[in-house]
Design a protein around this motif. Structure first.
Motif, PDB file in Angstrom:
ATOM      1  N   LEU A 184       8.990   9.526   4.538  1.00  0.00           N
ATOM      2  CA  LEU A 184       9.206   9.891   3.247  1.00  0.00           C
ATOM      3  C   LEU A 184       7.898   9.692   2.538  1.00  0.00           C
ATOM      4  N   ARG A 185       6.991   8.732   3.036  1.00  0.00           N
ATOM      5  CA  ARG A 185       5.750   8.780   2.232  1.00  0.00           C
ATOM      6  C   ARG A 185       4.633   9.426   2.575  1.00  0.00           C
ATOM      7  N   GLU A 186       4.584  10.174   3.699  1.00  0.00           N
ATOM      8  CA  GLU A 186       3.629  10.986   4.253  1.00  0.00           C
ATOM      9  C   GLU A 186       2.947  11.874   3.126  1.00  0.00           C
ATOM     10  N   GLY A 187       1.663  11.660   2.920  1.00  0.00           N
ATOM     11  CA  GLY A 187       0.753  12.525   1.760  1.00  0.00           C
ATOM     12  C   GLY A 187       0.993  11.715   0.584  1.00  0.00           C
ATOM     13  N   ALA A 188       1.454  10.775   0.188  1.00  0.00           N
ATOM     14  CA  ALA A 188       1.551  10.024  -0.940  1.00  0.00           C
ATOM     15  C   ALA A 188       0.794   8.989  -1.023  1.00  0.00           C
ATOM     16  N   GLY A 189      -0.086   8.619  -0.303  1.00  0.00           N
ATOM     17  CA  GLY A 189      -1.068   7.664  -0.175  1.00  0.00           C
ATOM     18  C   GLY A 189      -1.466   6.992   1.219  1.00  0.00           C
ATOM     19  N   GLU A 190      -2.168   5.747   1.046  1.00  0.00           N
ATOM     20  CA  GLU A 190      -2.597   5.136   2.441  1.00  0.00           C
ATOM     21  C   GLU A 190      -1.867   3.519   2.193  1.00  0.00           C
ATOM     22  N   ILE A 191      -1.647   3.185   3.342  1.00  0.00           N
ATOM     23  CA  ILE A 191      -1.229   1.864   3.566  1.00  0.00           C
ATOM     24  C   ILE A 191      -1.630   1.139   4.810  1.00  0.00           C
ATOM     25  N   ASP A 192      -2.077  -0.198   4.775  1.00  0.00           N
ATOM     26  CA  ASP A 192      -2.221  -0.914   5.816  1.00  0.00           C
ATOM     27  C   ASP A 192      -1.036  -1.930   5.945  1.00  0.00           C
ATOM     28  N   LEU A 193      -0.293  -2.269   6.946  1.00  0.00           N
ATOM     29  CA  LEU A 193       0.453  -3.147   7.253  1.00  0.00           C
ATOM     30  C   LEU A 193       0.344  -4.028   8.253  1.00  0.00           C
ATOM     31  N   ILE A 194       0.445  -5.330   8.412  1.00  0.00           N
ATOM     32  CA  ILE A 194       0.467  -6.039   9.542  1.00  0.00           C
ATOM     33  C   ILE A 194       1.584  -7.334   9.476  1.00  0.00           C
ATOM     34  N   ALA A 195       2.101  -7.746  10.456  1.00  0.00           N
ATOM     35  CA  ALA A 195       2.916  -8.744  10.527  1.00  0.00           C
ATOM     36  C   ALA A 195       2.220  -9.951  11.156  1.00  0.00           C
ATOM     37  N   VAL A 196       2.609 -11.000  10.650  1.00  0.00           N
ATOM     38  CA  VAL A 196       2.039 -12.265  11.007  1.00  0.00           C
ATOM     39  C   VAL A 196       2.841 -13.370  10.775  1.00  0.00           C
ATOM     40  N   GLU A 197       2.657 -14.487  11.782  1.00  0.00           N
ATOM     41  CA  GLU A 197       3.391 -15.778  11.715  1.00  0.00           C
ATOM     42  C   GLU A 197       2.879 -16.564  10.744  1.00  0.00           C
ATOM     43  N   GLY A 198       3.939 -17.384  10.010  1.00  0.00           N
ATOM     44  CA  GLY A 198       3.386 -18.280   8.963  1.00  0.00           C
ATOM     45  C   GLY A 198       3.109 -19.578   9.660  1.00  0.00           C
ATOM     46  N   ALA A 199       2.537 -20.493   8.907  1.00  0.00           N
ATOM     47  CA  ALA A 199       2.048 -21.800   9.452  1.00  0.00           C
ATOM     48  C   ALA A 199       3.398 -22.740   9.559  1.00  0.00           C
TER      49      ALA A 199
END
Length: 95
Positions: free
Chosen positions: A80-95
């Motif tokens: 749904l967001r194709e062409g609406a912007g750019e994004i970097d997403l990462i999954a991380v484990e908390g401390a």
């Protein structure tokens, strides 16, 4: 058990289309047990490249964060967001 997080940095170029994506993504976040901790708001870049929109989502654990990020449901929202912007997403484990 440590919590899991999805961290995103975005540049929005079409706010209307992005809002449609965000609404669908919000449904999926809830489905996978996630809670938004940060969604937009003021920000300052201390070092490196920043983007105007930042997101931090908290999940019960790292497995749930990854499950959300790589889910079929989120893939549908992402379309749904194709062409609406750019994004970097990462999954991380908390401390």
């Amino acid at each position: 058990m440590p919590k899991g997080y999805v961290i995103g940095r975005a540049k929005v170029t079409n706010a209307t289309q992005w809002a449609v994506y965000a609404a669908k993504a919000s449904e999926v976040i809830k489905q996978y047990g996630g809670t938004p901790l940060v969604r937009g708001g003021q920000m300052s870049v201390g070092e490196g490249e920043g983007r105007a929109r930042n997101v931090v989502l908290e999940f019960p654990d790292y497995a749930a964060a990854k499950a959300y990020l790589f889910s079929v449901e989120y893939a549908e929202a992402r379309k749904l967001r194709e062409g609406a912007g750019e994004i970097d997403l990462i999954a991380v484990e908390g401390a």
